[in-house]
Design an enzyme around this catalytic site. Structure first.
Site: not given
Ligand code: UFG
Length: 336
Positions: A12, A124, A126, A148, A152, A178, A197, A199, A294
């Site tokens: 990024i 994120s 997340t 992780y 964040k 994503n 990791n 997709l 997930d």
């Protein structure tokens, strides 16, 4: 503006350096290359036609960072320099705490010493853990499901606290959904080390012949086709949001937190179908059990980013796949 971009050689980061330069900003990259290639910056120079200064420095190295701050008069810092594998964070939690939390603290300390008060932070989705509903607004409950994710969330809290305490410190906290795709030149893109990791890089490596098939982790989720649904956002759209964020702070904007997503979810099978359509390649699949941790489905509410920054994702899933595939087919083995 003159901007320090920590982690500017990463996926990024490198796209953001391109967009900052395209918008007329001056950039100095700080990157340890722990998880990035210096070649990415050579490619950025080819795209932009400008030389990019790069300091090979780890953000935890206060003295080296102070050296970079002493040589430049920065207006802002964008901080991408962190570890980002959810799975790896279970194996090496302390490494994640050190890189992601200590690294952020040391960087903010050196900013304070140098009198630089504008900070853009890579967070994120997340931090929403397993969200209760989608689209997810920024006001949704925050929770984490991995070491992780914890890094964040803690970094977000420290940034928020600092901006309350120090009137000279203003931050943009950007929660990515994503990120996928690549610059349209095909010269820069995502180049994960080892087995991907995520997709899209996995699909790309199957399509280019580096891996035999894609494993789909779970086809029994309560989604339209049983596979996981995510909010994929083109990395160039994301990079442009960073330019908007830094400019917003530059104009005197207050500390804020926004989601960066399209507001639209796509299943794993929809991503594979789009990729096959635009690349003309077959992506062989097999179904595997669900991956631990997930979530079935989530996507952003991108309304706040639109209202506050005037930012909206422009590129659709086909374009994300097209650009990811161009990058992978032009550099089948990444930055070698
Ligand atoms: N998937 C597969 N096969 C693969 C890889 C992924 O089926 O080989 C599926 C996953 O099960 C999921 C979807 O593809 O349904 C997307 O998975 P990614 O690994 O690409 O992305 P995640 O949504 O799991 O993770 C991303 C970031 C994390 C971040 C998280 C939450 O990679 O850093 O979003 O924001 F924590």
């Amino acid at each position: 503006m003159k901007v320090m971009v920590c982690g500017g050689a990463g996926y990024i980061g490198s796209h953001t350096v391109v967009e900052l330069i395209a918008s007329g900003h001056a950039v100095v990259v700080v990157d340890s290359h722990a998880n990035s290639s210096p070649k990415a910056l050579e490619r950025v120079e080819r795209i932009t036609g400008e030389k990019v200064e790069n300091a090979c420095v780890d953000v935890r190295d206060a003295a080296a960072l102070a050296g970079v701050f002493s040589r430049h008069d920065f207006d802002a810092v964008i901080h991408f320099a962190a570890l980002k594998s959810v799975g790896e964070s279970w194996q090496k939690p302390l490494t994640y705490f050190d890189n992601n939390i200590s690294g952020t603290i040391v960087l903010m300390q050196e900013m304070a010493r140098a009198g630089v008060g504008k900070f853009v932070f890579s967070s994120s989705a997340t931090v929403y853990g397993a969200p209760d509903f989608s689209p997810i607004p920024e006001s949704a409950a925050l929770r984490t499901a991995s070491p992780y994710g914890r890094t964040k969330l803690i970094a977000e809290e420290l940034i928020e606290e600092l901006s309350h305490v120090d009137p000279g410190f203003k931050a943009a906290v950007l929660r990515y959904f994503n990120p996928v795709g690549a610059h349209q030149s095909g010269l820069i893109g995502e180049d994960p080390s080892g087995t991907p990791n995520n997709l899209m890089p996995y699909i790309c490596q199957v399509a280019v012949g580096r891996r035999p098939y894609l494993q789909i982790f779970g086809n029994d989720y309560p989604t339209r086709d049983g596979t996981g649904v995510r909010d994929y956002v083109h990395v160039v759209d994301l990079a442009r949001a960073h330019v908007r964020a830094v400019e917003h702070l530059g104009k005197g904007g207050e500390t804020f937190t926004v989601n960066l997503g399209t507001g639209c979810g796509h299943s794993v099978l929809e991503v594979v179908a789009a990729f096959e359509r635009v690349s003309g390649r077959q992506v062989p699949l097999s179904y595997a059990p669900r991956r631990a941790g997930d979530v079935a489905e989530y996507f952003a509410s991108p309304e706040l980013a639109r209202r506050l920054l005037g930012w909206k994702a422009e590129y659709d899933l086909d374009r994300m796949c097209e650009d990811a595939w161009r990058w992978q087919s032009m550099s089948p083995d990444g930055y070698v």
